[in-house]
Design an enzyme around this catalytic site. Structure first.
Site, short mmCIF file in Angstrom:
data_model
loop_
_atom_site.label_atom_id
_atom_site.label_comp_id
_atom_site.label_asym_id
_atom_site.label_seq_id
_atom_site.Cartn_x
_atom_site.Cartn_y
_atom_site.Cartn_z
N LYS A 33 -9.28 82.75 72.63
CA LYS A 33 -8.14 82.12 71.94
C LYS A 33 -8.64 80.95 71.08
O LYS A 33 -9.77 80.49 71.23
CB LYS A 33 -7.14 81.63 72.98
CG LYS A 33 -7.69 80.59 73.96
CD LYS A 33 -6.77 80.36 75.15
CE LYS A 33 -7.34 79.32 76.10
NZ LYS A 33 -6.59 79.22 77.34
N TYR A 239 -14.60 50.01 57.99
CA TYR A 239 -13.19 49.59 58.03
C TYR A 239 -12.97 48.55 59.13
O TYR A 239 -13.54 48.64 60.22
CB TYR A 239 -12.29 50.79 58.32
CG TYR A 239 -12.02 51.65 57.10
CD1 TYR A 239 -11.49 51.11 55.94
CD2 TYR A 239 -12.30 53.01 57.15
CE1 TYR A 239 -11.23 51.92 54.84
CE2 TYR A 239 -12.05 53.82 56.04
CZ TYR A 239 -11.52 53.27 54.89
OH TYR A 239 -11.27 54.06 53.81
C1 LIG Z 1 -7.50 79.27 78.42
C2 LIG Z 1 -7.22 80.13 79.60
C3 LIG Z 1 -8.27 80.73 80.31
C4 LIG Z 1 -9.72 80.35 80.08
O1 LIG Z 1 -9.91 79.08 80.68
P1 LIG Z 1 -11.31 78.34 80.71
O2 LIG Z 1 -11.05 77.13 81.52
O3 LIG Z 1 -11.63 78.01 79.29
O4 LIG Z 1 -12.30 79.26 81.32
C5 LIG Z 1 -7.95 81.65 81.29
N1 LIG Z 1 -6.65 81.93 81.59
C6 LIG Z 1 -5.61 81.33 80.96
C7 LIG Z 1 -4.23 81.67 81.37
C8 LIG Z 1 -5.86 80.39 79.96
O5 LIG Z 1 -4.84 79.79 79.35
#
Ligand SMILES: *Cc1c(COP(=O)(O)O)cnc(C)c1O
Length: 341
Positions: A33, A239
């Protein structure tokens, strides 16, 4: 060239996948994702698919449709957000498998004849998934699901009592169901076999992030130095004149800033590296520029590394008061991306 170079080592990514998959006797999927945690869903998922991964997870149907274009028809592409209103055409056309989260999603999905689906149940994180009572009323739909899953809230803290509590709640909600089950992301994978069920679904560990401490680093970010000047005692830099030199300092101006994901919270806290020499970031991070004290460098550096063998995403995250996930997914579009096979 005044753009940083982000090098993505797909060999290290695949090695991390293999190391995580060796921890379970079941199957290992991959979570890609948010554009493969910022590293590019296309190169990342292509490398993983070539190494034998045939189940992927993304957050939204739009991400799933893009991934389908990249990967072709074979792999299963699962959608954590389930089946939202407006997703039906994408789900059908890209052959996506939504993880249905509530009775309304189930109803919407069943209007699509013979289309695969998974089920997500809420075992205590209270973020996504069927409530226990809603699931009890719909358990008959488990037998046609490809997967039944839940997610742990505290898996990065092995001693947290919520891990065992969610495990027993997940068991209570799925006992007697023959459909393949999944509870563990990266953290849950490291909690041990009780948490693995049929499928683990690591994300961050693939990309070199904690809690997978044995991970090989996957990213290197090298930033070009635009100029170096001597700053005299009592002169200020940047800055708000936020840094004042106490002795003569060599200050390098480096091309990258908060528009590239190097967030302002790093101001006066992060460290860059010239080979092995630590060079402190001084003053404020600005949109396109960092100022760095390179007085200790043997030679005037042409570039400085902010991620790489000397500093992991989690070490940089610590300096900025955040987590490796946020550093990775914030890496901006201006870098030149070099993908190593
Ligand atoms: C993002 C996510 C994962 C992966 O999690 P990591 O901590 O990056 O391994 C797995 N299951 C769900 C439901 C997630 O939202």
């Amino acid at each position: 060239m005044a753009v940083g170079t982000l090098t993505i080592d797909l060999g290290a990514l695949v090695a991390n996948y293999r190391a995580l998959s060796r921890l379970t006797s079941g199957e290992a999927a991959a979570v890609v994702k948010a554009d493969g945690y910022g590293l590019g869903a296309a190169p990342v998922s292509t490398a993983l698919a070539k190494s034998g991964v045939n189940r992927f997870f993304v957050a939204t149907a739009e991400e799933g449709a893009d991934l389908r274009q990249t990967l072709g028809n074979a792999p299963e592409i699962n959608i954590f957000s389930g089946h939202m209103a407006g997703d039906t055409a994408l789900i059908r056309e890209a052959n996506l498998t939504p993880m249905l989260n509530a009775p309304e999603q189930l109803k919407r999905h069943l209007a699509l004849p013979d289309h695969p689906y998974g089920i997500q149940v809420n075992s205590g994180m209270n973020r996504l998934g069927f409530q226990p009572e809603d699931w009890a009323a719909n358990r008959d739909h488990a037998q046609d699901a490809t997967l039944i899953m839940s997610h742990l809230a505290c898996a990065d803290e092995p001693d947290h009592p919520q891990n065992a509590a969610q495990l027993s709640q997940f068991r209570a909600m799925t006992d007697g169901i023959k459909t393949p089950k999944s509870l563990a992301a990266t953290g849950g994978t490291l909690l041990g076999a009780d948490y693995h069920f049929d499928l683990i679904r690591p994300g961050v560990g693939l990309y070199g992030g904690l809690p997978f401490a044995q991970a090989q680093p996957v990213v290197r970010l090298s930033l070009p130095v635009i100029q170096i000047r001597t700053v005299q005692p009592s002169e200020t830099v940047g800055y708000a004149a936020a840094y004042t030199a106490k002795s003569p300092r060599q200050i390098a101006t480096v091309s990258a800033g908060y528009a590239d994901g190097l967030i302002r919270a790093m101001s006066a806290r992060a460290t860059l590296f010239h080979n092995d020499t630590p060079c402190p970031l001084i003053g404020r991070v600005s949109m396109d520029l960092l100022t760095v004290d390179v007085t200790d460098c043997a030679q005037p550096p042409e570039a400085l590394d902010i991620l790489g063998p000397r500093q992991t995403v989690d070490q940089l995250a610590d300096a900025a008061g955040t987590i490796g996930y946020e550093i990775l997914t914030s890496l901006g579009p201006r870098y030149k991306r070099v993908v190593l096979p």
